[in-house]
Design a protein around this motif. Structure first.
Motif, PDB file in Angstrom:
ATOM      1  N   GLN A  60       0.829  -1.205   0.000  1.00  0.00           N
ATOM      2  CA  GLN A  60       0.000   0.000   0.000  1.00  0.00           C
ATOM      3  C   GLN A  60       0.865   1.256   0.000  1.00  0.00           C
ATOM      4  O   GLN A  60       0.536   2.246  -0.667  1.00  0.00           O
ATOM      5  CB  GLN A  60      -0.942  -0.007   1.206  1.00  0.00           C
ATOM      6  CG  GLN A  60      -1.953  -1.141   1.220  1.00  0.00           C
ATOM      7  CD  GLN A  60      -2.859  -1.123  -0.005  1.00  0.00           C
ATOM      8  OE1 GLN A  60      -3.176  -0.082  -0.564  1.00  0.00           O
ATOM      9  NE2 GLN A  60      -3.286  -2.303  -0.426  1.00  0.00           N
ATOM     10  N   ALA A  61       1.956   1.229   0.721  1.00  0.00           N
ATOM     11  CA  ALA A  61       2.861   2.376   0.747  1.00  0.00           C
ATOM     12  C   ALA A  61       3.465   2.624  -0.632  1.00  0.00           C
ATOM     13  O   ALA A  61       3.594   3.775  -1.070  1.00  0.00           O
ATOM     14  CB  ALA A  61       3.962   2.155   1.783  1.00  0.00           C
ATOM     15  N   MET A  62       3.832   1.561  -1.327  1.00  0.00           N
ATOM     16  CA  MET A  62       4.387   1.707  -2.677  1.00  0.00           C
ATOM     17  C   MET A  62       3.364   2.293  -3.636  1.00  0.00           C
ATOM     18  O   MET A  62       3.659   3.174  -4.434  1.00  0.00           O
ATOM     19  CB  MET A  62       4.861   0.343  -3.210  1.00  0.00           C
ATOM     20  CG  MET A  62       6.210  -0.087  -2.731  1.00  0.00           C
ATOM     21  SD  MET A  62       6.850  -1.486  -3.686  1.00  0.00           S
ATOM     22  CE  MET A  62       5.628  -2.723  -3.390  1.00  0.00           C
ATOM     23  N   ARG A  63       2.142   1.787  -3.566  1.00  0.00           N
ATOM     24  CA  ARG A  63       1.098   2.230  -4.492  1.00  0.00           C
ATOM     25  C   ARG A  63       0.719   3.689  -4.283  1.00  0.00           C
ATOM     26  O   ARG A  63       0.338   4.377  -5.231  1.00  0.00           O
ATOM     27  CB  ARG A  63      -0.148   1.353  -4.338  1.00  0.00           C
ATOM     28  CG  ARG A  63      -0.002  -0.037  -4.913  1.00  0.00           C
ATOM     29  CD  ARG A  63      -1.288  -0.819  -4.782  1.00  0.00           C
ATOM     30  NE  ARG A  63      -2.401  -0.200  -5.500  1.00  0.00           N
ATOM     31  CZ  ARG A  63      -2.720  -0.455  -6.757  1.00  0.00           C
ATOM     32  NH1 ARG A  63      -1.999  -1.332  -7.451  1.00  0.00           N
ATOM     33  NH2 ARG A  63      -3.750   0.120  -7.320  1.00  0.00           N
ATOM     34  N   HIS A  64       0.805   4.161  -3.039  1.00  0.00           N
ATOM     35  CA  HIS A  64       0.346   5.515  -2.735  1.00  0.00           C
ATOM     36  C   HIS A  64       1.486   6.495  -2.500  1.00  0.00           C
ATOM     37  O   HIS A  64       1.252   7.613  -2.049  1.00  0.00           O
ATOM     38  CB  HIS A  64      -0.581   5.484  -1.518  1.00  0.00           C
ATOM     39  CG  HIS A  64      -1.826   4.677  -1.746  1.00  0.00           C
ATOM     40  ND1 HIS A  64      -1.987   3.400  -1.252  1.00  0.00           N
ATOM     41  CD2 HIS A  64      -2.951   4.945  -2.453  1.00  0.00           C
ATOM     42  CE1 HIS A  64      -3.173   2.932  -1.623  1.00  0.00           C
ATOM     43  NE2 HIS A  64      -3.777   3.843  -2.348  1.00  0.00           N
ATOM     44  N   ALA A  65       2.706   6.078  -2.800  1.00  0.00           N
ATOM     45  CA  ALA A  65       3.836   6.989  -2.654  1.00  0.00           C
ATOM     46  C   ALA A  65       3.700   8.155  -3.634  1.00  0.00           C
ATOM     47  O   ALA A  65       3.181   7.985  -4.748  1.00  0.00           O
ATOM     48  CB  ALA A  65       5.148   6.238  -2.896  1.00  0.00           C
ATOM     49  N   PRO A  66       4.170   9.350  -3.246  1.00  0.00           N
ATOM     50  CA  PRO A  66       4.043  10.515  -4.137  1.00  0.00           C
ATOM     51  C   PRO A  66       4.667  10.301  -5.512  1.00  0.00           C
ATOM     52  O   PRO A  66       4.164  10.808  -6.502  1.00  0.00           O
ATOM     53  CB  PRO A  66       4.774  11.621  -3.360  1.00  0.00           C
ATOM     54  CG  PRO A  66       4.708  11.194  -1.924  1.00  0.00           C
ATOM     55  CD  PRO A  66       4.767   9.699  -1.949  1.00  0.00           C
TER      56      PRO A  66
END
Length: 206
Positions: A60-66
């Protein structure tokens, strides 16, 4: 003269996100419907519940990283080079299909469909090219993880697609014969393109 503060150790780079982690992400979503199957698969991968949660958190962090990568670049960095890219036409849309093997399901592939503008508009599991699909004659054949969205739609045509209840989920509404030959109205739910459950929506007495 005071003591010099100890030098800070450089932060360790994050561990790479691996094909194992990606499979745990797939399982994390499927656990909502089929915990027993997910538990068996998780044990087969040698992973813990904590491993699965951590993989999902990092995903999830990868997908929503800026500065998140495009879908194909992201999957290439995790899963390696895809199998030969195939041209696909769906209605009036021409696109490219990128396929990666998924060890948990040797007869399936993870497919990313990319439009001409480079945008990925679908990411799910499909049957591997040349692999024999299941024989789907009655509703009793629709067991969890037995088939993909397109296989169920073809076997029980005409099927009407339904909006999923969450990201990575799809639904189909169709009619088919049960084990006694009675035709029933049903809704099938899929996660990452793989069948999770089928609910009969009519009544034998209705």
């Amino acid at each position: 003269m005071g003591r010099m503060p100890p030098a800070k150790r450089p932060a360790r780079p994050p561990a790479p996100f691996t094909p194992l982690d990606f499979q745990l992400v797939l399982l994390r979503r499927m656990a909502d419907h089929n915990q027993d199957l997910v538990e068996d698969a998780r044990h087969a991968l040698g992973a813990s519940v904590a491993d699965m949660r951590e993989a999902n958190r990092r995903w999830q962090a990868m997908r929503h990283a800026p500065r998140s990568r495009g879908a194909v670049s992201r999957y290439r960095s995790i899963l390696g080079d895809p199998e030969p890219v195939a041209d696909r036409r769906i209605g009036d849309l021409s696109c490219e299909a990128y396929l990666w093997p998924v060890p948990l399901w040797p007869d399936l592939r993870f497919e990313v469909l990319v439009a001409p503008n480079g945008v990925a508009w679908n990411e799910w599991l499909v049957r591997a090219p040349g692999a024999a699909g299941p024989e789907l004659r009655t509703l009793d054949d629709l067991r969890p993880w037995s088939c993909t969205v397109d296989e169920a739609a073809r076997a029980f045509a005409p099927a009407r697609p339904l909006e999923g209840t969450a990201p990575t989920r799809w639904g189909l509404r169709f009619a088919g014969a049960d084990g006694t030959g009675v035709r029933r109205e049903c809704v099938a739910e899929f996660t990452w393109g793989l069948l999770q459950r089928v609910a009969v929506t009519d009544s034998r007495d209705g």
